[in-house]
Design an enzyme around this catalytic site. Structure first.
Site, PDB file in Angstrom:
ATOM      1  N   ASP A 114      40.230  43.014  39.156  1.00 41.06           N
ATOM      2  CA  ASP A 114      40.068  41.515  39.302  1.00 41.06           C
ATOM      3  C   ASP A 114      39.163  41.113  38.093  1.00 41.06           C
ATOM      4  OD1 ASP A 114      37.996  42.492  40.531  1.00 41.06           O
ATOM      5  OD2 ASP A 114      37.841  41.061  42.090  1.00 41.06           O
ATOM      6  N   ASP A 117      32.540  42.829  35.009  1.00 41.08           N
ATOM      7  CA  ASP A 117      31.353  42.085  35.087  1.00 41.08           C
ATOM      8  C   ASP A 117      30.347  42.902  34.221  1.00 41.08           C
ATOM      9  OD1 ASP A 117      28.836  40.928  35.544  1.00 41.08           O
ATOM     10  OD2 ASP A 117      29.733  39.453  36.822  1.00 41.08           O
ATOM     11  N   LYS A 145      33.697  39.451  31.465  1.00 37.09           N
ATOM     12  CA  LYS A 145      32.609  38.770  31.254  1.00 37.09           C
ATOM     13  C   LYS A 145      32.192  39.539  30.033  1.00 37.09           C
ATOM     14  CE  LYS A 145      31.444  36.760  35.644  1.00 37.09           C
ATOM     15  NZ  LYS A 145      30.319  36.840  36.569  1.00 37.09           N
ATOM     16  N   PHE A 166      29.297  33.092  37.646  1.00 34.58           N
ATOM     17  CA  PHE A 166      29.853  33.519  38.831  1.00 34.58           C
ATOM     18  C   PHE A 166      31.221  32.666  39.071  1.00 34.58           C
ATOM     19  CE2 PHE A 166      30.475  34.024  43.267  1.00 34.58           C
ATOM     20  CZ  PHE A 166      30.371  35.565  43.409  1.00 34.58           C
ATOM     21  N   ASP A 173      35.836  36.584  45.661  1.00 35.98           N
ATOM     22  CA  ASP A 173      35.139  35.913  46.860  1.00 35.98           C
ATOM     23  C   ASP A 173      33.736  35.424  46.514  1.00 35.98           C
ATOM     24  OD1 ASP A 173      34.328  38.702  46.922  1.00 35.98           O
ATOM     25  OD2 ASP A 173      33.343  37.841  48.636  1.00 35.98           O
TER      26      ASP A 173
HETATM   27  P1  XMP Z   1      30.790  45.171  37.780  1.00 35.31           P
HETATM   28  O1  XMP Z   1      31.732  45.054  36.653  1.00 35.31           O
HETATM   29  O2  XMP Z   1      29.439  44.407  37.656  1.00 35.31           O
HETATM   30  O3  XMP Z   1      31.651  44.364  38.886  1.00 35.31           O
HETATM   31  O4  XMP Z   1      30.552  46.631  38.282  1.00 35.31           O
HETATM   32  C1  XMP Z   1      31.636  44.893  40.021  1.00 35.31           C
HETATM   33  C2  XMP Z   1      32.464  43.984  40.969  1.00 35.31           C
HETATM   34  O5  XMP Z   1      31.633  42.914  41.399  1.00 35.31           O
HETATM   35  C3  XMP Z   1      32.656  41.860  41.766  1.00 35.31           C
HETATM   36  N1  XMP Z   1      32.226  40.630  40.765  1.00 35.31           N
HETATM   37  C4  XMP Z   1      32.463  39.641  41.181  1.00 35.31           C
HETATM   38  N2  XMP Z   1      32.942  38.841  42.193  1.00 35.31           N
HETATM   39  N3  XMP Z   1      32.839  36.786  41.027  1.00 35.31           N
HETATM   40  C5  XMP Z   1      33.138  37.498  42.250  1.00 35.31           C
HETATM   41  O6  XMP Z   1      33.682  37.026  43.096  1.00 35.31           O
HETATM   42  C6  XMP Z   1      32.227  37.322  39.899  1.00 35.31           C
HETATM   43  O7  XMP Z   1      32.008  36.491  39.154  1.00 35.31           O
HETATM   44  C7  XMP Z   1      32.095  38.729  40.021  1.00 35.31           C
HETATM   45  N4  XMP Z   1      31.601  39.493  38.934  1.00 35.31           N
HETATM   46  C8  XMP Z   1      31.621  40.908  39.817  1.00 35.31           C
HETATM   47  C9  XMP Z   1      33.928  42.378  41.551  1.00 35.31           C
HETATM   48  O8  XMP Z   1      34.489  42.839  42.765  1.00 35.31           O
HETATM   49  C10 XMP Z   1      33.993  43.509  40.779  1.00 35.31           C
HETATM   50  O9  XMP Z   1      35.097  44.420  40.813  1.00 35.31           O
HETATM   51 MG    MG Z   2      36.809  44.248  41.940  1.00 36.00          MG
END
Ligand code: XMP
Ligand code: MG
Length: 188
Positions: A114, A117, A145, A166, A173
């Site tokens: 999805d 980040d 991002k 976010f 979610d």
């Molecule tokens: P990273 O790349 O930081 O992301 O390892 C790990 C997981 O964190 C969740 N994620 C988010 N979920 N809004 C959300 O609802 C966001 O802005 C967001 N950023 C990170 C997501 O499951 C991702 O796979």
């Molecule tokens: Mg995810």
């Protein structure tokens, strides 16, 4: 039945969830158009390769479900979960892949995420899957991002690059809420 939801629509472009205000970043129409484009790329790039789509749950459930509506080549679909467990402090949080039942060796594999980040999750998943020696490995993420990236992540296919804020909706979610929203919202 009484209405117990904490999600309140105050205008078509704004929602309030747990006292935070969210406004639309990407509309349902924009998302659907992008998903058709992403599916076309897979149809072209993986024709006759019978790739395995690895859907990272929970967030990618909706993205993947809509994506495969436009896939017209043979694919196999698997759903994975990542379970956190404590590594050493220097390693940070380690995530274990659960639910993988098919050997990936010599297969063409596409990870469906999805959002990327910080990139920590995608980086680790990539390393773990690469160790299984697939014929090829690709990562398709609906959202990226770029300004939040802390790890090198090879995003083969990117839906949208978004600001370092976010986001919620369309599978993503906020405390398990908002996954059903059809648009993607940003927390103001
Ligand atoms: P990273 O790349 O930081 O992301 O390892 C790990 C997981 O964190 C969740 N994620 C988010 N979920 N809004 C959300 O609802 C966001 O802005 C967001 N950023 C990170 C997501 O499951 C991702 O796979
Ligand atoms: Mg995810």
């Amino acid at each position: 039945m009484s209405n117990t939801t904490s999600s309140l629509t105050t205008s078509p472009n704004t929602r309030i969830l747990n006292k935070k205000t969210f406004s639309v970043l990407l509309t349902q129409t924009e998302i659907e158009t992008k998903i058709r484009d992403l599916a076309s790329l897979l149809n072209h790039d993986y024709a006759d390769k019978n790739p395995i789509l690895l859907v990272i749950l929970n967030g990618a459930f909706r993205f993947s479900a809509d994506l495969v509506r436009y896939i017209n080549i043979d694919v196999e679909i698997q759903f994975l979960r990542l379970a956190s467990y404590q590594g050493t402090e220097s390693m940070g949080e380690i995530k274990q892949i659960l639910g993988l039942t098919t050997p990936l060796r010599d297969r063409h594999v596409i990870i469906l995420e999805d959002i990327v980040d910080t990139g920590l999750t995608a980086h680790q998943v990539w390393q773990d899957l690469q160790a299984q020696q697939p014929a090829s490995l690709a990562l398709m993420t609906l959202l990226l991002k770029p300004d939040a990236l802390q790890m090198p992540v090879e995003c083969t296919y990117i839906g949208f690059s978004i600001p370092n804020m976010f986001v919620v909706g369309y599978g993503l979610d906020f405390d398990q809420k908002g996954r059903e929203w059809n648009d993607i919202y940003v927390c103001l």
